[in-house]
Design a protein around this motif. Structure first.
Motif, PDB file in Angstrom:
ATOM      1  N   VAL A 129       0.794  -1.205   0.060  1.00 42.72           N
ATOM      2  CA  VAL A 129       0.012  -0.103   0.279  1.00 42.72           C
ATOM      3  C   VAL A 129       0.812   1.326  -0.003  1.00 42.72           C
ATOM      4  N   GLU A 130       0.630   2.029  -0.884  1.00 49.30           N
ATOM      5  CA  GLU A 130       1.214   3.218  -0.970  1.00 49.30           C
ATOM      6  C   GLU A 130       0.759   4.413   0.063  1.00 49.30           C
ATOM      7  N   ALA A 131       1.642   5.418   0.344  1.00 49.98           N
ATOM      8  CA  ALA A 131       0.997   6.673   1.578  1.00 49.98           C
ATOM      9  C   ALA A 131      -0.019   7.245   0.656  1.00 49.98           C
ATOM     10  N   ARG A 132       0.199   7.535  -0.606  1.00 52.12           N
ATOM     11  CA  ARG A 132      -0.768   8.201  -1.442  1.00 52.12           C
ATOM     12  C   ARG A 132      -2.121   7.574  -1.519  1.00 52.12           C
ATOM     13  N   THR A 133      -2.286   6.285  -1.393  1.00 54.69           N
ATOM     14  CA  THR A 133      -3.437   5.194  -1.440  1.00 54.69           C
ATOM     15  C   THR A 133      -4.195   5.671   0.012  1.00 54.69           C
ATOM     16  N   LEU A 134      -3.320   5.606   1.101  1.00 54.41           N
ATOM     17  CA  LEU A 134      -4.021   5.797   2.537  1.00 54.41           C
ATOM     18  C   LEU A 134      -4.528   7.346   2.694  1.00 54.41           C
ATOM     19  N   THR A 135      -4.163   8.180   1.897  1.00 57.90           N
ATOM     20  CA  THR A 135      -4.653   9.508   1.797  1.00 57.90           C
ATOM     21  C   THR A 135      -5.830   9.678   1.036  1.00 57.90           C
ATOM     22  N   TRP A 187      -7.689   6.988   0.707  1.00 57.43           N
ATOM     23  CA  TRP A 187      -8.923   6.426   1.390  1.00 57.43           C
ATOM     24  C   TRP A 187      -9.395   7.200   2.526  1.00 57.43           C
ATOM     25  N   ARG A 188      -8.393   7.753   3.139  1.00 58.43           N
ATOM     26  CA  ARG A 188      -8.926   8.730   4.232  1.00 58.43           C
ATOM     27  C   ARG A 188      -9.842   9.847   3.659  1.00 58.43           C
ATOM     28  N   SER A 189      -9.503  10.435   2.199  1.00 59.22           N
ATOM     29  CA  SER A 189     -10.461  11.607   1.847  1.00 59.22           C
ATOM     30  C   SER A 189     -11.752  10.910   1.622  1.00 59.22           C
ATOM     31  N   ARG A 190     -11.811   9.453   1.068  1.00 61.04           N
ATOM     32  CA  ARG A 190     -13.135   8.970   0.419  1.00 61.04           C
ATOM     33  C   ARG A 190     -13.885   8.428   2.104  1.00 61.04           C
ATOM     34  N   GLY A 191     -13.329   8.729   3.141  1.00 56.95           N
ATOM     35  CA  GLY A 191     -14.184   8.059   4.416  1.00 56.95           C
ATOM     36  C   GLY A 191     -14.062   6.449   4.700  1.00 56.95           C
ATOM     37  N   LEU A 192     -13.004   6.048   4.025  1.00 55.74           N
ATOM     38  CA  LEU A 192     -12.703   4.639   4.246  1.00 55.74           C
ATOM     39  C   LEU A 192     -11.834   4.389   5.393  1.00 55.74           C
ATOM     40  N   LEU A 193     -11.029   5.250   5.707  1.00 53.53           N
ATOM     41  CA  LEU A 193     -10.242   5.223   6.822  1.00 53.53           C
ATOM     42  C   LEU A 193     -10.431   6.251   7.828  1.00 53.53           C
ATOM     43  N   PRO A 194     -10.234   6.262   9.139  1.00 56.22           N
ATOM     44  CA  PRO A 194     -10.363   7.291  10.077  1.00 56.22           C
ATOM     45  C   PRO A 194      -9.380   8.551   9.888  1.00 56.22           C
ATOM     46  N   LYS A 195      -9.706   9.626  10.298  1.00 55.09           N
ATOM     47  CA  LYS A 195      -8.642  10.711  10.180  1.00 55.09           C
ATOM     48  C   LYS A 195      -7.464  10.343  11.120  1.00 55.09           C
ATOM     49  N   LEU A 196      -6.663  10.952  10.574  1.00 56.95           N
ATOM     50  CA  LEU A 196      -5.342  11.120  11.480  1.00 56.95           C
ATOM     51  C   LEU A 196      -5.381  12.164  12.749  1.00 56.95           C
ATOM     52  N   THR A 197      -4.952  11.571  13.839  1.00 57.39           N
ATOM     53  CA  THR A 197      -4.752  12.487  14.948  1.00 57.39           C
ATOM     54  C   THR A 197      -3.446  13.070  14.933  1.00 57.39           C
ATOM     55  N   ASP A 198      -3.382  14.493  15.076  1.00 58.56           N
ATOM     56  CA  ASP A 198      -2.014  15.236  15.028  1.00 58.56           C
ATOM     57  C   ASP A 198      -1.521  15.599  16.691  1.00 58.56           C
ATOM     58  N   ARG A 199      -0.080  15.685  16.866  1.00 60.39           N
ATOM     59  CA  ARG A 199       0.326  16.110  17.976  1.00 60.39           C
ATOM     60  C   ARG A 199       1.437  16.627  17.687  1.00 60.39           C
ATOM     61  N   GLY A 200       1.827  18.054  18.344  1.00 61.29           N
ATOM     62  CA  GLY A 200       2.992  18.531  18.309  1.00 61.29           C
ATOM     63  C   GLY A 200       4.214  17.689  18.798  1.00 61.29           C
ATOM     64  N   GLN A 201       5.557  18.147  18.030  1.00 60.22           N
ATOM     65  CA  GLN A 201       6.472  17.340  18.603  1.00 60.22           C
ATOM     66  C   GLN A 201       7.534  18.067  19.164  1.00 60.22           C
ATOM     67  N   GLY A 202       7.253  19.147  19.716  1.00 57.44           N
ATOM     68  CA  GLY A 202       7.843  20.012  20.400  1.00 57.44           C
ATOM     69  C   GLY A 202       7.933  21.435  19.714  1.00 57.44           C
ATOM     70  N   HIS A 203       8.493  22.538  20.165  1.00 54.79           N
ATOM     71  CA  HIS A 203       8.762  23.751  19.698  1.00 54.79           C
ATOM     72  C   HIS A 203       9.339  23.708  18.337  1.00 54.79           C
TER      73      HIS A 203
END
Length: 165
Positions: free
Chosen positions: A19-25, A27-43
């Protein structure tokens, strides 16, 4: 457990899925996968993006197994296999499936019983396909020692027994 898209790709590659990274993107845009959670990695270090869903690998593998399916059919398959799907997506998927059947029926003479097989064929094919998916999923989860397999399989069978019965 959290997994980044890169980790999901690597884990699936170990089991033979490519599976390619673009494919995961996509699938997420089509609602087949949940949205990603984001978190800061530091200042000044940007953000990290990941999934918190414990079943993300199973979900991606199922979607990857249905590459030629329309989004709506895949959403129904995900739901029947026990994955979380938003109520809006489910409603849209069901309505589009019903509209498809209605269009097929509108093209037929309802008095000609022999010719009126579009609805039955559609639902028989849908039932067979989802049964096969549920069975595959059940085998995979059972091999992993997960009791969710029986639940997902039974849910899919129950859904069709009410829908078609």
């Amino acid at each position: 457990m959290t997994l980044t898209p890169k980790q999901v790709i690597e884990e699936l590659a170990k089991t033979g899925w490519h599976v390619e990274a673009r494919t995961l993107t996509d699938w997420r845009s089509r609602g087949l996968l949940p949205k990603l959670t984001d978190r800061g990695q530091g200042h000044g270090k940007g953000k990290g993006y990941f999934w918190t869903d414990n079943n993300i690998l199973d979900r991606v593998a199922l979607v990857a197994d249905l590459p030629s399916w329309e989004t709506d059919r895949t959403i129904l398959a995900l739901w029947f296999c026990g994955f979380e799907v938003s109520p809006e997506r489910m409603k849209d998927a069901w309505l589009k499936s019903i509209e498809l059947v209605l269009r097929q029926l509108a093209k037929q003479d309802m008095n000609a019983l022999v010719e009126n097989t579009a609805q039955l064929l559609y639902f028989e094919q849908l039932e067979d396909t989802l049964h096969n998916i549920a069975t595959k999923f059940a085998r995979q989860k059972k091999a992993e020692g997960d009791a969710m397999s029986e639940f997902a399989h039974d849910l899919a069978q129950l859904g069709f027994s009410f829908f078609l019965g």
